[in-house]
Each structure stands twice: as C-alpha cells, then as structure tokens.
Design an enzyme around this catalytic site. Sequence first.
Site, PDB file in Angstrom:
ATOM      1  N   HIS A 180       0.857  -1.190   0.000  1.00  0.00           N
ATOM      2  CA  HIS A 180       0.000   0.000   0.000  1.00  0.00           C
ATOM      3  C   HIS A 180       0.891   1.236   0.000  1.00  0.00           C
ATOM      4  O   HIS A 180       1.781   1.373   0.841  1.00  0.00           O
ATOM      5  CB  HIS A 180      -0.952  -0.028   1.200  1.00  0.00           C
ATOM      6  CG  HIS A 180      -2.003  -1.091   1.048  1.00  0.00           C
ATOM      7  ND1 HIS A 180      -2.419  -1.897   2.069  1.00  0.00           N
ATOM      8  CD2 HIS A 180      -2.706  -1.477  -0.053  1.00  0.00           C
ATOM      9  CE1 HIS A 180      -3.353  -2.735   1.613  1.00  0.00           C
ATOM     10  NE2 HIS A 180      -3.532  -2.497   0.325  1.00  0.00           N
ATOM     11  N   GLU A 183       1.992   3.451   3.025  1.00  0.00           N
ATOM     12  CA  GLU A 183       2.504   2.764   4.204  1.00  0.00           C
ATOM     13  C   GLU A 183       4.032   2.733   4.161  1.00  0.00           C
ATOM     14  O   GLU A 183       4.674   1.670   4.179  1.00  0.00           O
ATOM     15  CB  GLU A 183       1.836   1.382   4.309  1.00  0.00           C
ATOM     16  CG  GLU A 183       0.302   1.539   4.439  1.00  0.00           C
ATOM     17  CD  GLU A 183      -0.512   0.256   4.347  1.00  0.00           C
ATOM     18  OE1 GLU A 183       0.077  -0.833   4.362  1.00  0.00           O
ATOM     19  OE2 GLU A 183      -1.750   0.357   4.257  1.00  0.00           O
ATOM     20  N   HIS A 314       2.562  -4.033   6.655  1.00  0.00           N
ATOM     21  CA  HIS A 314       1.632  -2.923   6.397  1.00  0.00           C
ATOM     22  C   HIS A 314       1.688  -1.976   7.582  1.00  0.00           C
ATOM     23  O   HIS A 314       2.296  -2.273   8.603  1.00  0.00           O
ATOM     24  CB  HIS A 314       0.198  -3.451   6.245  1.00  0.00           C
ATOM     25  CG  HIS A 314      -0.025  -4.212   4.976  1.00  0.00           C
ATOM     26  ND1 HIS A 314      -0.794  -3.730   3.947  1.00  0.00           N
ATOM     27  CD2 HIS A 314       0.445  -5.417   4.572  1.00  0.00           C
ATOM     28  CE1 HIS A 314      -0.795  -4.603   2.951  1.00  0.00           C
ATOM     29  NE2 HIS A 314      -0.049  -5.644   3.304  1.00  0.00           N
ATOM     30  N   GLU A 387       0.662  -5.325  10.829  1.00  0.00           N
ATOM     31  CA  GLU A 387       0.262  -3.921  10.790  1.00  0.00           C
ATOM     32  C   GLU A 387       1.158  -3.216  11.805  1.00  0.00           C
ATOM     33  O   GLU A 387       1.035  -3.429  13.006  1.00  0.00           O
ATOM     34  CB  GLU A 387      -1.211  -3.752  11.178  1.00  0.00           C
ATOM     35  CG  GLU A 387      -2.184  -4.406  10.215  1.00  0.00           C
ATOM     36  CD  GLU A 387      -2.492  -3.571   8.975  1.00  0.00           C
ATOM     37  OE1 GLU A 387      -1.858  -2.505   8.776  1.00  0.00           O
ATOM     38  OE2 GLU A 387      -3.375  -3.991   8.204  1.00  0.00           O
TER      39      GLU A 387
HETATM   40  O1  0X9 Z   1      -6.900  -4.265   4.386  1.00  0.00           O
HETATM   41  C1  0X9 Z   1      -5.739  -4.638   4.180  1.00  0.00           C
HETATM   42  O2  0X9 Z   1      -5.308  -4.935   3.081  1.00  0.00           O
HETATM   43  C2  0X9 Z   1      -4.783  -4.715   5.369  1.00  0.00           C
HETATM   44  N1  0X9 Z   1      -4.912  -3.549   6.201  1.00  0.00           N
HETATM   45  S1  0X9 Z   1      -4.381  -2.100   5.645  1.00  0.00           S
HETATM   46  O3  0X9 Z   1      -4.885  -1.076   6.546  1.00  0.00           O
HETATM   47  N2  0X9 Z   1      -2.801  -2.036   5.718  1.00  0.00           N
HETATM   48  O4  0X9 Z   1      -4.813  -1.941   4.291  1.00  0.00           O
HETATM   49  C3  0X9 Z   1      -5.135  -5.912   6.237  1.00  0.00           C
HETATM   50  C4  0X9 Z   1      -5.157  -7.200   5.517  1.00  0.00           C
HETATM   51  C5  0X9 Z   1      -5.287  -8.329   6.470  1.00  0.00           C
HETATM   52  N3  0X9 Z   1      -6.364  -9.208   6.152  1.00  0.00           N
HETATM   53  C6  0X9 Z   1      -7.611  -9.110   6.715  1.00  0.00           C
HETATM   54  N4  0X9 Z   1      -7.923  -8.164   7.540  1.00  0.00           N
HETATM   55  N5  0X9 Z   1      -8.515 -10.037   6.401  1.00  0.00           N
HETATM   56 ZN    ZN Z   2      -1.757  -1.958   3.933  1.00  0.00          ZN
END
Ligand code: 0X9
Ligand code: ZN
Length: 424
Positions: A180, A183, A314, A387
């Site tokens: 991303h 990030e 992330h 994260e």
């Molecule tokens: O949404 C995402 O891709 C990730 N969070 S972010 O804020 N960095 O974009 C988390 C992905 C982890 N997977 C799940 N939450 N299912």
């Molecule tokens: Zn992310």
Amino acid sequence: MLSKRRWTTTGAGAAAAVLVLVTGWQASAADERTPERGLYQVRGADTAAARTDVDRAGVDVLGVRDGGMEVVASPEQAAGLRGQGLTLTLQGDWDALLAARGGGLSRTAAADFPAGDEGYHTYAEMVAALRETASAHPEIAAVSSIGSSHEGRDIPIIKISDNVASDEDEPEVLFTCNMHAREHLTTEMCLRIVERFTAGYGSDAGVTAAVDAKEIWVVPSQNPDGAEFDIAGGEYAGWRKNRQPNSDGSVGTDTNRNFDYKWGCCGGSSTSPSSETYRGPSAASAPEVRAVQDFVGSRVVGGTQQIKGHIDFHTFSELVLWPFGHTYDTVTDGMTAEEYARFESVGEEMAASNGYTGQQSSALYVTDGSISDWMWGEHKILSYCFEMYPAGGGIDGFYPPDEQIVPQTTRNDGAVDILIANAT
Ligand code: 0X9
Ligand code: ZN
Ligand code: CA
Ligand code: CA
Ligand code: CA
C-alpha cells in the site's frame, strides 16, 4: 487529486437542524457541514462481522484497534453507517488534513520526502541502498528484479545468504513491504532487515547463523508507482492502491485484493473501480501482483516450494495477522486444525516479542485476494501480515515522523528472527 469541493450540506445536516428545533441541542458546524471525505472514529463495530459490514460500505478503513475503527467516508457513507446504529465521530476533513501536511505544490516527482521526513527512502534512494548493500557485501547479498510496475519501474529484490550466487538447498524466507503506497514505514522495515542481515554478518551470532542456514529474500517496495505518487510534489496524497488506470477513468487496484486465491470470493473486496479496496478486473490483473506471484512460483524447485515463511508488512494498528482472511472459520478448506494452531502459536510468539496484538486476519474484517491467503492457500507458506506502528492515528498514522523509523523497525527484530527460525 485532492478534491476542490470539500464540504457538502447533507441530508444528515438537515436532520441535525431539525433536531436543534425540536430538542434545543446545538449542532456544531461539523454536524451541519460534512466533508466530502471525512475522517471518522467509528464506535460500536464490536464484532468481526460488524467491521466487515463497515468495510463493505465502501469506506477507506485506515486502522482497527480494540474494536474501534478509523475510516474515511463520504457524507452518504457516514449517514449509512449511523443509520446502522454505529457512532461516528468526525475527526476532520481528510483532504484538508492531507493538504495541511504538505505545501500544495503540483504533483511532480519529488527529490525526497516532505521536509522533516527525509529519513524515509524514495524509490531512487531505496534502489541505491540495495545496490550499495550488494556491492559492500558481494558474498552474501545480490540484487535482482521480480518484474516491473504498471508505470515501468523495476521491482527489485535482494537475496541474502552465504554463497549467495548459488541456489543452495536451504529453507527460504520472504519479506515484502510497501504494498500500500502510503505505508512508507514498511519500506524502512524491509531496509532494516537488509541492513541487519548484511552488516551484522560475522559479528552477530544469530544473524550469521540465519544467513548461513537460510536464503532470505526481501522486496522493499511492491508498489513503487503508488509510493512515488504519494510523495509527488512535496505533499502526501494519502494514496493506497497501485497506479493502473481503470475502465471508468478512476485509478488503482488494491493489490491486497488482487491475488489469485479465492479472488473476489467472499465479499471482502470491491467491484467498484473507484473503491479503495477495488479487486481489479481479474485475479492478478495488477502487474505488481503478477511479479510477486511469479517470483514465488519460481521458487518451486523440483516440485517443492522453497519459501517456508513470509511476512508482508503494512501500517497501521500494531497487529500480527494470520490466514485466512476470506472466512471467519479457523479450520476450513486448505487449513487444518494443526496448521491453524501453528499459525496461532508462531503469531502469538511474534506478537509477544513486539507488543502487537495477534489474531486471525478475518477477526479484523474479511478480505479476499489478500497476499497471505494466497501464500498459504496456493503455496503452504507460513505467511503473516503485520500492521506496524502506530496503534491508531488517522492521517498521521501513515506518516509518522522519520524519528520513528529506527525504534519502530528495530522493534520487529525479534519477530523477524522468530519467523526465520520457524521457516523450516
Ligand atoms: O486491508 C488490508 O489490506 C490490510 N490492512 S491495511 O490497513 N494495511 O490496508 C489488512 C489485511 C489483512 N487481512 C484481513 N484483515 N482479512
Ligand atoms: Zn496496507
Ligand atoms: Ca530520503
Ligand atoms: Ca546459502
Ligand atoms: Ca534454495
């Protein structure tokens, strides 16, 4: 890319005005005039299902912590979530917050990060750092490429191992960062891993043992186009996706919804091109995703996947997440109870070492087409999504001052070591 028309009067605002008449309650300016992109704290989404519903409303979920969510929402989306009984507190106008962080200059390529954040690596600085590392440690470090981004930037990968030029029969480990765009702290995380496992070779016993016994691969930026766009013109754009144009004129695929495992299966991604979680027109339609998938596929040697462990970094929320993300089930097609228990035990061990919270990724909200689901589902690689810092923080959550680079990346040294030790 920042919107010119930032504030709109909404139905919710009109309803608030009626409330004032009826109850005498004083609506603040923020209640009557709702930003086109508002930063909100969401309370009341206390279950994974409720958080998945918030995500499905199409808002940009910035972070999730202890059940509270930080989202960027349109007035219509905010009204819809309130209609579901959630409590939304407006923190500010996302576009104004972004503009306040930069100089409002035109979006031309930036020589470096905005003033005060120069400690972060631009794409050119990241490439230079990898090359310098490889030339300073030619016996143990070699740079190559996994492919090109949509705009044609090379996506470099560095391999760190003894006898680096030979493909030895040693367990392989992969670290990926900056999927991303905004990030940026994660790029620094990968560069920290590169630094530690090269500079520490021969002096740090743990580092030396790992470099001798394993083959460590690091991709510091999986989304160089997005990262460069995010800092162009000396102003942060708050950009998440890649920079591939879409059929409706919008830009960007969320590459963490584009991987070719149960792509689009489960309501964990959007079919709307302008959404921040747009899954793309087909699985692996993003060149950056194809590059990662092809690289990992190329590590199947003699029918055996060589890569045994992986972390995709992330920001933000300080979490250690493990598969699957596409389902709330722990045990399901492709995940036995024993396999899940291993994910949980290594994940909790890593979380204990860095002070993050460990959980199955769907406990946050459901995603489909994410990298870790693909790594495990397709290749049985022990794959985690971290994260990083901070635990919360709205727009600032993506742009911690560069003084945080050293403390927040070294904070994960122990977790990285645990992952490598378990990559067998
Ligand atoms: O949404 C995402 O891709 C990730 N969070 S972010 O804020 N960095 O974009 C988390 C992905 C982890 N997977 C799940 N939450 N299912
Ligand atoms: Zn992310
Ligand atoms: Ca810099
Ligand atoms: Ca080796
Ligand atoms: Ca090998």
